[in-house]
Structures are given as C-alpha cells and as structure tokens.
Scaffold this active site. Structure first.
Site, PDB file in Angstrom:
ATOM      1  N   GLY A   1       0.774  -1.232   0.000  1.00  0.00           N
ATOM      2  CA  GLY A   1       0.000   0.000   0.000  1.00  0.00           C
ATOM      3  C   GLY A   1       0.805   1.281   0.000  1.00  0.00           C
ATOM      4  O   GLY A   1       1.833   1.391   0.644  1.00  0.00           O
ATOM      5  N   SER A   2       0.335   2.191  -0.766  1.00  0.00           N
ATOM      6  CA  SER A   2       0.795   3.567  -0.762  1.00  0.00           C
ATOM      7  C   SER A   2      -0.283   4.357  -1.487  1.00  0.00           C
ATOM      8  O   SER A   2      -0.765   3.946  -2.537  1.00  0.00           O
ATOM      9  CB  SER A   2       2.123   3.730  -1.497  1.00  0.00           C
ATOM     10  OG  SER A   2       2.395   5.108  -1.690  1.00  0.00           O
TER      11      SER A   2
END
Length: 136
Positions: A62-63
């Site tokens: 995730g980002s």
C-alpha cells in the site's frame, strides 16, 4: 484451459504475455512511471517491464501514491494491457478511474486468485471483456 476472472474495472478485450509477479509490489518506488520497468531493488522481477503485459499481482504494498504511478503509466503509454489482482486494491484502481475521466485509454482490471495467476505465468493470453481468460 479457460479461467474466469471477476470484473473490477470493465474494459477489454486485452491480449499479452502474462507477467505474474512472484511477490507483492508497491507501485510507488517500485515501478518507473516513465518506462514501466520494475525498479524495486528487493523485488524478484527487478528490471522486468510491465508495459503491454497482462500484469498479475499476487498482492500490492500500500501507498496512496500507487494510483498516481498507474495514472502516469497510462499517460506515458507504458501501462499493462490488463491487470489481474488477487484482491481488489481501491487505491491502485483509482489511477485507472482518473485516467478514464481524463479521456485516456485505460486497461481493464480483473480479480483472479494468485493460485490461478501462477497457471498462466509467462503465457500469451487473451481476456474477454467478460473476464474469460484463454490461451493466445
């Protein structure tokens, strides 16, 4: 052999070699948005290019910037021909939604379990708009 993928973001049909990643990836810092090359030094597919492939992702790291990288890939003409995700990733898919709103041609996205992704790794496949995956 025919597989059936669930539609996450419609489009297609699409055809290309299936690049089935063997580890999750972060698009932010993991994929060069100008070339589509995997640049994460720790990723097993370092140096491989996602452009024009049927990109099978066993997972994502995730980002909130992943959507921006995918948007840049679309804009640069270096996006995959289609995405196969083990699990939906709303942040990543947001990049495709924004690209469509901008009027850019975007790849479709589908859900396909990682165990099934491995069955088509390295093969040229076609995906219909309905999610049917076939050789060639």
């Amino acid at each position: 052999m025919e597989l059936k993928a669930q539609i996450l973001l419609p489009g297609g049909p699409a055809r290309g070699e299936c690049l089935a990643l063997t580890a999750p990836i972060s698009f932010w810092g993991g994929v060069d948005p100008a070339t589509g090359t995997i640049i994460d030094a720790r990723h097993p597919q370092l140096g491989w290019c996602v452009a024009g492939t049927i990109l099978a992702l066993p997972g994502t790291i995730g980002s909130s910037s992943a959507s921006a990288v995918l948007l840049e890939l679309v804009h640069a003409g270096k996006a995959p021909a289609a995405l196969l995700l083990d699990a939906p990733d709303a942040i990543l898919l947001l990049g495709l939604v924004v690209a469509r709103e901008m009027g850019w041609r975007t790849p479709p996205a589908f859900r396909l379990a990682a165990t099934e992704q491995s069955l088509i790794a390295g093969r040229v496949i076609s995906i219909s708009a309905a999610g049917a995956i076939r050789p060639g």
